[in-house]
Motif scaffolding. Structure first.
Motif, mmCIF file in Angstrom:
data_model
loop_
_atom_site.group_PDB
_atom_site.id
_atom_site.type_symbol
_atom_site.label_atom_id
_atom_site.label_comp_id
_atom_site.label_asym_id
_atom_site.label_seq_id
_atom_site.Cartn_x
_atom_site.Cartn_y
_atom_site.Cartn_z
ATOM 1 N N ALA A 190 0.844 -1.195 0.000
ATOM 2 C CA ALA A 190 0.000 0.000 0.000
ATOM 3 C C ALA A 190 0.881 1.247 0.000
ATOM 4 C CB ALA A 190 -0.896 0.004 1.230
ATOM 5 N N ALA B 131 -10.557 9.245 7.336
ATOM 6 C CA ALA B 131 -11.922 8.741 7.192
ATOM 7 C C ALA B 131 -12.574 8.548 8.563
ATOM 8 C CB ALA B 131 -11.911 7.425 6.418
ATOM 9 N N PHE B 132 -11.826 7.990 9.504
ATOM 10 C CA PHE B 132 -12.364 7.804 10.846
ATOM 11 C C PHE B 132 -12.674 9.144 11.499
ATOM 12 C CE2 PHE B 132 -11.705 7.386 15.451
ATOM 13 C CZ PHE B 132 -12.720 6.473 15.724
ATOM 14 N N THR B 133 -11.790 10.110 11.327
ATOM 15 C CA THR B 133 -12.008 11.442 11.890
ATOM 16 C C THR B 133 -13.235 12.090 11.270
ATOM 17 O OG1 THR B 133 -9.653 11.707 12.320
ATOM 18 C CG2 THR B 133 -10.970 13.720 12.240
ATOM 19 N N THR C 258 -1.468 5.616 3.245
ATOM 20 C CA THR C 258 -2.723 4.900 3.467
ATOM 21 C C THR C 258 -3.227 5.051 4.893
ATOM 22 O OG1 THR C 258 -2.095 3.294 1.787
ATOM 23 C CG2 THR C 258 -3.840 2.647 3.300
ATOM 24 N N SER C 259 -2.354 4.987 5.873
ATOM 25 C CA SER C 259 -2.804 5.115 7.262
ATOM 26 C C SER C 259 -3.336 6.518 7.539
ATOM 27 C CB SER C 259 -1.682 4.768 8.238
ATOM 28 O OG SER C 259 -0.637 5.702 8.156
ATOM 29 N N LEU D 136 -4.947 8.333 5.342
ATOM 30 C CA LEU D 136 -6.289 8.335 4.760
ATOM 31 C C LEU D 136 -7.290 7.608 5.653
ATOM 32 C CD1 LEU D 136 -5.473 7.652 0.999
ATOM 33 C CD2 LEU D 136 -6.065 9.826 2.081
ATOM 34 N N MET D 137 -6.849 6.504 6.255
ATOM 35 C CA MET D 137 -7.745 5.761 7.156
ATOM 36 C C MET D 137 -8.070 6.596 8.390
ATOM 37 S SD MET D 137 -6.223 1.903 6.654
ATOM 38 C CE MET D 137 -6.510 1.507 8.326
ATOM 39 N N TYR D 138 -7.081 7.239 8.971
ATOM 40 C CA TYR D 138 -7.320 8.125 10.115
ATOM 41 C C TYR D 138 -8.237 9.279 9.706
ATOM 42 C CZ TYR D 138 -4.122 6.307 13.687
ATOM 43 O OH TYR D 138 -3.532 5.556 14.658
#
Length: 79
Positions: free
Chosen positions: A42, A53-55, A46-47, A49-51
């Motif tokens: 990846a 999305a969660f935020t 990527t991490s 982007l994941m954080y």
């Protein structure tokens, strides 16, 4: 209701702070050790982007709760 508003503001600020802090850490780590990120399948961000999305989910939920609370406070004031 004011206490709930304060708690929601704290949650919103903390989640934004975690996103910013994690983003700074990952960018700095990528600049320092790019070879570690080359072997990953990846992209390095990527991490982040994941954080993000969660935020975004946390912020949306808090904003909806704040809107509901504000509407209930207006109804209580008018009665």
């Amino acid at each position: 209701m004011k206490r709930l508003n304060m708690i929601l503001n704290t949650i919103m600020g903390a989640s934004a702070g975690v996103l910013i802090g994690h983003g700074i850490y990952v960018v700095r780590d990528f600049k320092t050790h790019p070879e570690l990120y080359i072997i990953q399948s990846a992209p390095w961000y990527t991490s982040i982007l994941m954080y993000g999305a969660f935020t975004l989910v946390v912020l949306l939920v808090c904003i909806v709760i704040k809107a509901i609370v504000k509407r209930k406070m207006k109804k209580a004031d008018s009665n």
